[in-house]
Motif scaffolding. Structure first.
Motif, PDB file in Angstrom:
ATOM      1  N   VAL A  85     -11.906   1.452  -4.692  1.00 48.19           N
ATOM      2  CA  VAL A  85     -10.657   2.006  -4.154  1.00 48.19           C
ATOM      3  C   VAL A  85     -10.642   1.879  -2.635  1.00 48.19           C
ATOM      4  CG1 VAL A  85      -9.262   4.104  -3.939  1.00 48.19           C
ATOM      5  CG2 VAL A  85     -10.276   3.507  -6.140  1.00 48.19           C
ATOM      6  N   GLU A  86     -11.757   2.190  -1.999  1.00 50.36           N
ATOM      7  CA  GLU A  86     -11.817   2.031  -0.543  1.00 50.36           C
ATOM      8  C   GLU A  86     -11.705   0.563  -0.150  1.00 50.36           C
ATOM      9  OE1 GLU A  86     -14.003   5.428   1.879  1.00 50.36           O
ATOM     10  OE2 GLU A  86     -15.389   4.266   0.631  1.00 50.36           O
ATOM     11  N   ALA A  87     -12.312  -0.321  -0.915  1.00 51.13           N
ATOM     12  CA  ALA A  87     -12.217  -1.750  -0.612  1.00 51.13           C
ATOM     13  C   ALA A  87     -10.758  -2.199  -0.639  1.00 51.13           C
ATOM     14  CB  ALA A  87     -13.053  -2.567  -1.596  1.00 51.13           C
ATOM     15  N   MET A  88      -9.988  -1.704  -1.601  1.00 53.70           N
ATOM     16  CA  MET A  88      -8.563  -2.049  -1.658  1.00 53.70           C
ATOM     17  C   MET A  88      -7.817  -1.435  -0.473  1.00 53.70           C
ATOM     18  SD  MET A  88      -8.381  -4.165  -4.095  1.00 53.70           S
ATOM     19  CE  MET A  88      -6.615  -4.408  -4.177  1.00 53.70           C
ATOM     20  N   ALA A  89      -8.191  -0.233  -0.053  1.00 60.45           N
ATOM     21  CA  ALA A  89      -7.577   0.378   1.132  1.00 60.45           C
ATOM     22  C   ALA A  89      -7.906  -0.449   2.378  1.00 60.45           C
ATOM     23  CB  ALA A  89      -8.052   1.815   1.299  1.00 60.45           C
ATOM     24  N   PHE A  90      -9.124  -0.977   2.431  1.00 57.90           N
ATOM     25  CA  PHE A  90      -9.522  -1.815   3.561  1.00 57.90           C
ATOM     26  C   PHE A  90      -8.710  -3.109   3.599  1.00 57.90           C
ATOM     27  CE2 PHE A  90     -14.110   0.067   3.606  1.00 57.90           C
ATOM     28  CZ  PHE A  90     -13.622   1.247   4.154  1.00 57.90           C
ATOM     29  N   VAL A  91      -8.348  -3.632   2.433  1.00 57.57           N
ATOM     30  CA  VAL A  91      -7.489  -4.826   2.387  1.00 57.57           C
ATOM     31  C   VAL A  91      -6.161  -4.497   3.066  1.00 57.57           C
ATOM     32  CG1 VAL A  91      -6.150  -6.356   0.872  1.00 57.57           C
ATOM     33  CG2 VAL A  91      -8.546  -5.879   0.345  1.00 57.57           C
ATOM     34  N   GLY A  92      -5.552  -3.382   2.661  1.00 56.99           N
ATOM     35  CA  GLY A  92      -4.285  -2.979   3.268  1.00 56.99           C
ATOM     36  C   GLY A  92      -4.408  -2.780   4.769  1.00 56.99           C
ATOM     37  N   SER A  93      -5.480  -2.131   5.189  1.00 56.09           N
ATOM     38  CA  SER A  93      -5.708  -1.894   6.611  1.00 56.09           C
ATOM     39  C   SER A  93      -5.882  -3.209   7.365  1.00 56.09           C
ATOM     40  CB  SER A  93      -6.944  -1.015   6.800  1.00 56.09           C
ATOM     41  OG  SER A  93      -7.164  -0.759   8.168  1.00 56.09           O
ATOM     42  N   TYR A  95      -4.589  -6.108   6.595  1.00 58.91           N
ATOM     43  CA  TYR A  95      -3.262  -6.730   6.726  1.00 58.91           C
ATOM     44  C   TYR A  95      -2.454  -6.033   7.821  1.00 58.91           C
ATOM     45  CZ  TYR A  95      -3.372 -10.085   2.900  1.00 58.91           C
ATOM     46  OH  TYR A  95      -3.649 -11.171   2.116  1.00 58.91           O
ATOM     47  N   ARG A  96      -2.504  -4.698   7.870  1.00 56.86           N
ATOM     48  CA  ARG A  96      -1.773  -3.966   8.904  1.00 56.86           C
ATOM     49  C   ARG A  96      -2.319  -4.295  10.291  1.00 56.86           C
ATOM     50  NH1 ARG A  96      -2.041  -0.315   4.836  1.00 56.86           N
ATOM     51  NH2 ARG A  96      -3.816   0.806   5.701  1.00 56.86           N
ATOM     52  N   GLN A  97      -3.645  -4.373  10.400  1.00 54.04           N
ATOM     53  CA  GLN A  97      -4.273  -4.672  11.692  1.00 54.04           C
ATOM     54  C   GLN A  97      -3.817  -6.034  12.202  1.00 54.04           C
ATOM     55  OE1 GLN A  97      -8.414  -3.694  11.953  1.00 54.04           O
ATOM     56  NE2 GLN A  97      -8.786  -5.141  13.587  1.00 54.04           N
ATOM     57  N   LYS A  98      -3.612  -6.968  11.293  1.00 50.82           N
ATOM     58  CA  LYS A  98      -3.166  -8.314  11.670  1.00 50.82           C
ATOM     59  C   LYS A  98      -1.648  -8.438  11.654  1.00 50.82           C
ATOM     60  CE  LYS A  98      -6.974 -10.332  12.531  1.00 50.82           C
ATOM     61  NZ  LYS A  98      -7.190 -10.837  13.882  1.00 50.82           N
ATOM     62  N   ASP A  99      -0.978  -7.321  11.388  1.00 53.88           N
ATOM     63  CA  ASP A  99       0.483  -7.279  11.336  1.00 53.88           C
ATOM     64  C   ASP A  99       1.030  -8.327  10.358  1.00 53.88           C
ATOM     65  OD1 ASP A  99       2.879  -6.076  12.016  1.00 53.88           O
ATOM     66  OD2 ASP A  99       3.251  -7.472  13.676  1.00 53.88           O
ATOM     67  N   GLN A 100       0.372  -8.414   9.209  1.00 55.00           N
ATOM     68  CA  GLN A 100       0.760  -9.352   8.161  1.00 55.00           C
ATOM     69  C   GLN A 100       1.279  -8.577   6.955  1.00 55.00           C
ATOM     70  OE1 GLN A 100       0.536 -12.826   8.137  1.00 55.00           O
ATOM     71  NE2 GLN A 100       0.120 -12.581  10.322  1.00 55.00           N
ATOM     72  N   PRO A 101       2.391  -8.997   6.400  1.00 48.66           N
ATOM     73  CA  PRO A 101       2.874  -8.314   5.197  1.00 48.66           C
ATOM     74  C   PRO A 101       2.039  -8.729   3.983  1.00 48.66           C
ATOM     75  CG  PRO A 101       4.295 -10.158   5.720  1.00 48.66           C
ATOM     76  CD  PRO A 101       3.280 -10.069   6.830  1.00 48.66           C
ATOM     77  N   ARG A 102       1.834  -7.785   3.070  1.00 51.16           N
ATOM     78  CA  ARG A 102       1.154  -8.119   1.817  1.00 51.16           C
ATOM     79  C   ARG A 102       2.195  -8.677   0.859  1.00 51.16           C
ATOM     80  NH1 ARG A 102      -1.647  -3.057  -0.376  1.00 51.16           N
ATOM     81  NH2 ARG A 102       0.265  -2.142   0.370  1.00 51.16           N
ATOM     82  N   SER A 103       1.798  -9.674   0.114  1.00 52.56           N
ATOM     83  CA  SER A 103       2.706 -10.264  -0.868  1.00 52.56           C
ATOM     84  C   SER A 103       2.959  -9.269  -1.993  1.00 52.56           C
ATOM     85  CB  SER A 103       2.101 -11.543  -1.447  1.00 52.56           C
ATOM     86  OG  SER A 103       0.963 -11.225  -2.233  1.00 52.56           O
ATOM     87  N   ALA A 104       4.060  -9.474  -2.699  1.00 50.00           N
ATOM     88  CA  ALA A 104       4.367  -8.624  -3.855  1.00 50.00           C
ATOM     89  C   ALA A 104       3.235  -8.707  -4.876  1.00 50.00           C
ATOM     90  CB  ALA A 104       5.693  -9.040  -4.474  1.00 50.00           C
ATOM     91  N   GLU A 105       2.659  -9.890  -5.015  1.00 52.63           N
ATOM     92  CA  GLU A 105       1.547 -10.083  -5.951  1.00 52.63           C
ATOM     93  C   GLU A 105       0.334  -9.237  -5.546  1.00 52.63           C
ATOM     94  OE1 GLU A 105      -0.499 -13.879  -8.040  1.00 52.63           O
ATOM     95  OE2 GLU A 105      -0.492 -13.938  -5.848  1.00 52.63           O
ATOM     96  N   LEU A 106       0.037  -9.201  -4.255  1.00 54.71           N
ATOM     97  CA  LEU A 106      -1.104  -8.411  -3.788  1.00 54.71           C
ATOM     98  C   LEU A 106      -0.831  -6.916  -3.932  1.00 54.71           C
ATOM     99  CD1 LEU A 106      -3.926  -8.315  -2.596  1.00 54.71           C
ATOM    100  CD2 LEU A 106      -2.900  -8.517  -0.317  1.00 54.71           C
ATOM    101  N   VAL A 107       0.381  -6.483  -3.657  1.00 56.76           N
ATOM    102  CA  VAL A 107       0.740  -5.075  -3.838  1.00 56.76           C
ATOM    103  C   VAL A 107       0.580  -4.685  -5.307  1.00 56.76           C
ATOM    104  CG1 VAL A 107       2.658  -3.415  -3.744  1.00 56.76           C
ATOM    105  CG2 VAL A 107       2.255  -4.980  -1.819  1.00 56.76           C
ATOM    106  N   ASP A 108       1.055  -5.552  -6.202  1.00 56.53           N
ATOM    107  CA  ASP A 108       0.923  -5.290  -7.643  1.00 56.53           C
ATOM    108  C   ASP A 108      -0.546  -5.247  -8.055  1.00 56.53           C
ATOM    109  OD1 ASP A 108       1.938  -5.141 -10.472  1.00 56.53           O
ATOM    110  OD2 ASP A 108       0.862  -7.068 -10.569  1.00 56.53           O
ATOM    111  N   LEU A 109      -1.331  -6.190  -7.568  1.00 54.50           N
ATOM    112  CA  LEU A 109      -2.753  -6.224  -7.892  1.00 54.50           C
ATOM    113  C   LEU A 109      -3.447  -4.957  -7.397  1.00 54.50           C
ATOM    114  CD1 LEU A 109      -4.986  -7.941  -9.182  1.00 54.50           C
ATOM    115  CD2 LEU A 109      -5.385  -8.937  -6.922  1.00 54.50           C
ATOM    116  N   ASN A 110      -3.087  -4.506  -6.216  1.00 51.83           N
ATOM    117  CA  ASN A 110      -3.659  -3.279  -5.671  1.00 51.83           C
ATOM    118  C   ASN A 110      -3.364  -2.103  -6.598  1.00 51.83           C
ATOM    119  OD1 ASN A 110      -4.719  -1.258  -4.073  1.00 51.83           O
ATOM    120  ND2 ASN A 110      -3.229  -1.475  -2.444  1.00 51.83           N
ATOM    121  N   LYS A 111      -2.135  -1.992  -7.077  1.00 53.25           N
ATOM    122  CA  LYS A 111      -1.774  -0.905  -7.995  1.00 53.25           C
ATOM    123  C   LYS A 111      -2.573  -0.999  -9.289  1.00 53.25           C
ATOM    124  CE  LYS A 111       2.934  -0.338  -6.318  1.00 53.25           C
ATOM    125  NZ  LYS A 111       4.344  -0.627  -6.570  1.00 53.25           N
TER     126      LYS A 111
END
Length: 159
Positions: A85-93, A95-111
């Motif tokens: 769960v933390e590893a997935m939170a780190f993925v989001g972080s 992307y935010r740090q690089k100011d990159q949007p996550r794809s819909a596919e990645l958001v779905d995979l995270n869920k």
């Protein structure tokens, strides 16, 4: 504590070793993944679902950590290895740090991974515990849940 506050030096003991084409760490990972995939198949075949779930957890976590690492490749720090769960939170972080949007596919995979992690916790940490919440779950119910969690985890790893 903000997620990015968890960043540590890249040579910290718990930081995933970065992949390098032709590097020994890539060969080791290849061997470990082949072994894990073989063991998952065998574990499911012989109904050793808890082993399959644990291996799926390790592989999914490694993939998430690899993605964070790739996103932060040019940064001086990286996230340490941790729970799924933390590893997935780190993925989001990352992307935010690089100011990159996550794809819909990645958001779905995270869920899906986060939902799977809840079932993984039940299988790995509560299989024999009888609580008010699960006192109506028989051994057979728990085995079925473990099998479904193993199969879903293997699919998530592949996704």
């Amino acid at each position: 504590m903000a997620t990015r506050d968890r960043l540590v030096e890249k040579d910290a003991p718990k930081v995933r070793v970065a992949g390098r084409t032709g590097g020994p760490q890539n060969k080791l990972r290849e061997d470990l993944y082949k072994n894990a995939v073989r063991r998952i198949g065998k574990a499911i075949e012989v109904e050793a679902f808890i082993e399959a779930v644990a291996l799926c957890d390790s592989m999914i976590t490694d993939r998430a950590e690899a993605l964070s690492q790739a996103m932060l490749n040019d940064e001086p720090k990286n996230f340490p290895t941790t729970s799924i769960v933390e590893a997935m939170a780190f993925v989001g972080s990352s992307y935010r740090q690089k100011d990159q949007p996550r794809s819909a596919e990645l958001v779905d995979l995270n869920k899906r991974v986060t939902k799977w992690a809840t079932n993984r916790n039940i299988v790995l940490h509560q299989f024999v515990i009888v609580s008010n919440e699960n006192s109506n779950k028989s051994v057979e119910d728990r085995e079925i849940h473990a099998k479904e969690t193993a199969e879903t985890g293997y699919k998530l790893f592949r996704d």
